[in-house]
Design a protein around this motif. Structure first.
Motif, PDB file in Angstrom:
ATOM      1  N   ALA A   1      30.120  37.818  36.798  1.00  0.00           N
ATOM      2  CA  ALA A   1      31.174  38.459  36.699  1.00  0.00           C
ATOM      3  C   ALA A   1      30.021  40.083  37.375  1.00  0.00           C
ATOM      4  O   ALA A   1      30.650  41.141  37.982  1.00  0.00           O
ATOM      5  CB  ALA A   1      30.917  39.098  34.789  1.00  0.00           C
ATOM      6  N   ASN A   2      29.046  39.433  37.404  1.00  0.00           N
ATOM      7  CA  ASN A   2      27.942  40.282  38.244  1.00  0.00           C
ATOM      8  C   ASN A   2      28.706  40.614  39.870  1.00  0.00           C
ATOM      9  O   ASN A   2      28.735  41.584  39.735  1.00  0.00           O
ATOM     10  CB  ASN A   2      26.728  40.339  38.481  1.00  0.00           C
ATOM     11  N   THR A   3      29.108  39.933  40.204  1.00  0.00           N
ATOM     12  CA  THR A   3      29.592  39.610  41.684  1.00  0.00           C
ATOM     13  C   THR A   3      30.374  41.015  41.603  1.00  0.00           C
ATOM     14  O   THR A   3      31.347  41.496  42.148  1.00  0.00           O
ATOM     15  CB  THR A   3      30.349  37.693  42.136  1.00  0.00           C
ATOM     16  N   ARG A   4      31.948  40.424  40.611  1.00  0.00           N
ATOM     17  CA  ARG A   4      33.230  40.986  40.114  1.00  0.00           C
ATOM     18  C   ARG A   4      32.811  42.634  40.343  1.00  0.00           C
ATOM     19  O   ARG A   4      33.006  43.441  40.401  1.00  0.00           O
ATOM     20  CB  ARG A   4      33.725  40.320  39.017  1.00  0.00           C
ATOM     21  N   LEU A   5      31.854  42.933  39.747  1.00  0.00           N
ATOM     22  CA  LEU A   5      30.941  44.381  38.779  1.00  0.00           C
ATOM     23  C   LEU A   5      30.103  44.911  40.066  1.00  0.00           C
ATOM     24  O   LEU A   5      30.666  46.383  40.321  1.00  0.00           O
ATOM     25  CB  LEU A   5      30.050  43.799  37.864  1.00  0.00           C
ATOM     26  N   ALA A   6      29.774  44.144  40.863  1.00  0.00           N
ATOM     27  CA  ALA A   6      29.153  44.947  42.213  1.00  0.00           C
ATOM     28  C   ALA A   6      29.897  45.529  42.977  1.00  0.00           C
ATOM     29  O   ALA A   6      30.527  46.711  43.476  1.00  0.00           O
ATOM     30  CB  ALA A   6      28.956  43.758  42.791  1.00  0.00           C
TER      31      ALA A   6
END
Length: 417
Positions: free
Chosen positions: A185-190
């Motif tokens: 999710a953090n990767t997608r958010l980034a």
């Protein structure tokens, strides 16, 4: 190890060195209790051979363990062989149960989940047999009864702790999955933030281009309404001056051409001033509007008043510039078209909104009769509306023939950061 040793590291040390320690303690207790438990010479030789086998097995596993994954086939072989050796040692002397107890601790590291209960039950049988008295196998009915009771106790405890271990393993797995999902999710958010940054930059560029286009339309309107008409008049007067033989009439035409030139120069200067509101560089909006109204009244001879209501607050530069330009354009329209004797400008600070009202007692007009934007004479009000809409505001006009005109601009009160 230092104070920063983790729980996992300590358990790893126990799995590596704990069996050696427990085997040494069990061997010492077996030697000291040999006469007490009736250990024969043959049992002693067998126990000695089994201790050597246990040490050899432990050395092999100490070298193999770092090279294989958890619960590998080699780990299963190690657990089975160690359990068999511990069972045989307990047959020789029950104090070797001290060594056999290690089977409770590392079963989760060595056996797959489907075999963990079987491993725990084997260890429970070994422990119950060693604690029931009389050695292995039990020598009497009483020993068998004790063995059954102890086996039930050890099995229950082993299964309870096994279930707790399973739950802990499941919780750990869920935590690992949650952490993995959060990382995704953090990767997608980034990635989304990067895309949003690109879209933001694109929107800023489009907004800038739209602002440039608005300013070009305003300047086009200014040129059409003032400069182009003035230049047309100058050309007409110069042509009339050159086509007449009367020197006095030619002089009148030249004077009119000079007047038109001065007027057009003033309009050009006003357009440049509107493009960059220098009045706001040294004053806040009320101060700049007050000076604008005063200068306009001196230049036109029309009595004008400026009023501020509400608590003055620092405004965002774009909001202040928009209101100042709308006021200048409204006053210019009043001077150009209204033939007014009085004008009033009111700036009102309200909760979340700021309004600018410009009123005059001039001849007024019919708003429905205005030409569409782009036609002659229709640029002023359209330009003011475009400016206000660019900062999420609006401009309304109330006018009737013979009853004056009121222009009201309502903008969100965006404070300066």
């Amino acid at each position: 190890m230092g104070g920063g040793t983790t729980v996992e590291q300590r358990w790893g040390q126990f799995y590596r060195y704990g069996p050696y320690t427990l085997l040494c303690v069990a061997s010492l207790m077996a030697v000291l209790s040999a006469g007490l438990v009736g250990m024969s010479r043959g049992d002693g030789y067998a126990a000695g051979a089994l201790v050597v086998a246990a040490c050899t097995l432990q050395v092999w596993w100490g070298r193999t363990r770092p090279k294989v994954p958890v619960r590998s086939p080699a780990a299963r072989v190690y657990y089975v062989l160690r359990t068999l050796i511990a069972f045989a040692l307990c047959w020789c002397n029950p104090f070797f149960s001290i060594y056999a107890i290690v089977g409770y601790f590392d079963v989760g590291e060595l056996l797959p989940r489907r075999l963990m209960r079987a491993g725990l039950l084997c260890t429970a049988a070994t422990m119950a047999g060693s604690q029931s008295g009389g050695g292995m196998p039990p020598a009497s009915l009483t020993n068998w009864a004790a063995f059954g009771a102890l086996f039930a106790l050890h099995s229950s405890l082993a299964l309870v702790f096994g279930n707790l271990s399973d739950r802990e393993a499941e919780r750990t797995r869920h935590q690992s999955e949650t952490i993995t999902e959060l990382e995704r999710a953090n990767t997608r958010l980034a990635q989304a933030l990067e895309e949003n940054a690109g879209l933001h930059a694109q929107l800023l560029l489009q907004a800038r281009e739209a602002g440039v286009a608005d300013e070009r339309r305003r300047l086009a309107a200014e040129i059409h309404d003032t400069l182009a008409q003035g230049l047309t008049g100058i050309i007409a007067q110069l042509q009339a001056a050159t086509s007449t033989a009367d020197p006095s009439l030619a002089g009148e035409h030249l004077d009119r051409a000079a007047g038109l030139a001065r007027h057009s120069l003033g309009e050009a200067r006003r357009s440049v001033q509107n493009l960059v509101p220098a009045a706001l560089e040294h004053d806040d909006l009320p101060g700049a509007l007050g000076k604008t109204v005063t200068r306009w009244a001196e230049r036109t001879g029309v009595r004008a008043e400026f009023t501020v209501t509400g608590s003055v607050e620092p405004l965002h530069d774009e909001v202040g510039a928009t209101l100042l330009r709308i006021a200048q354009e409204s006053l210019a329209n009043t001077a150009r078209h209204a033939s007014a004797t009085r004008a009033g400008v009111t700036l009102s600070y309200m909760d979340g909104e700021i309004t600018l009202d410009v009123r005059d007692d001039g001849c007024g007009f019919d708003p429905a009769a205005l030409p569409p934007p782009g036609g002659t004479g229709g640029f002023g009000l359209g330009g003011m509306r475009a400016r206000a809409e660019r900062v999420a505001g609006r401009v309304t006009v109330e006018a009737e023939p013979g009853l004056g005109t009121a222009v009201s601009a309502r903008l969100p009160l965006v404070r300066r950061v």
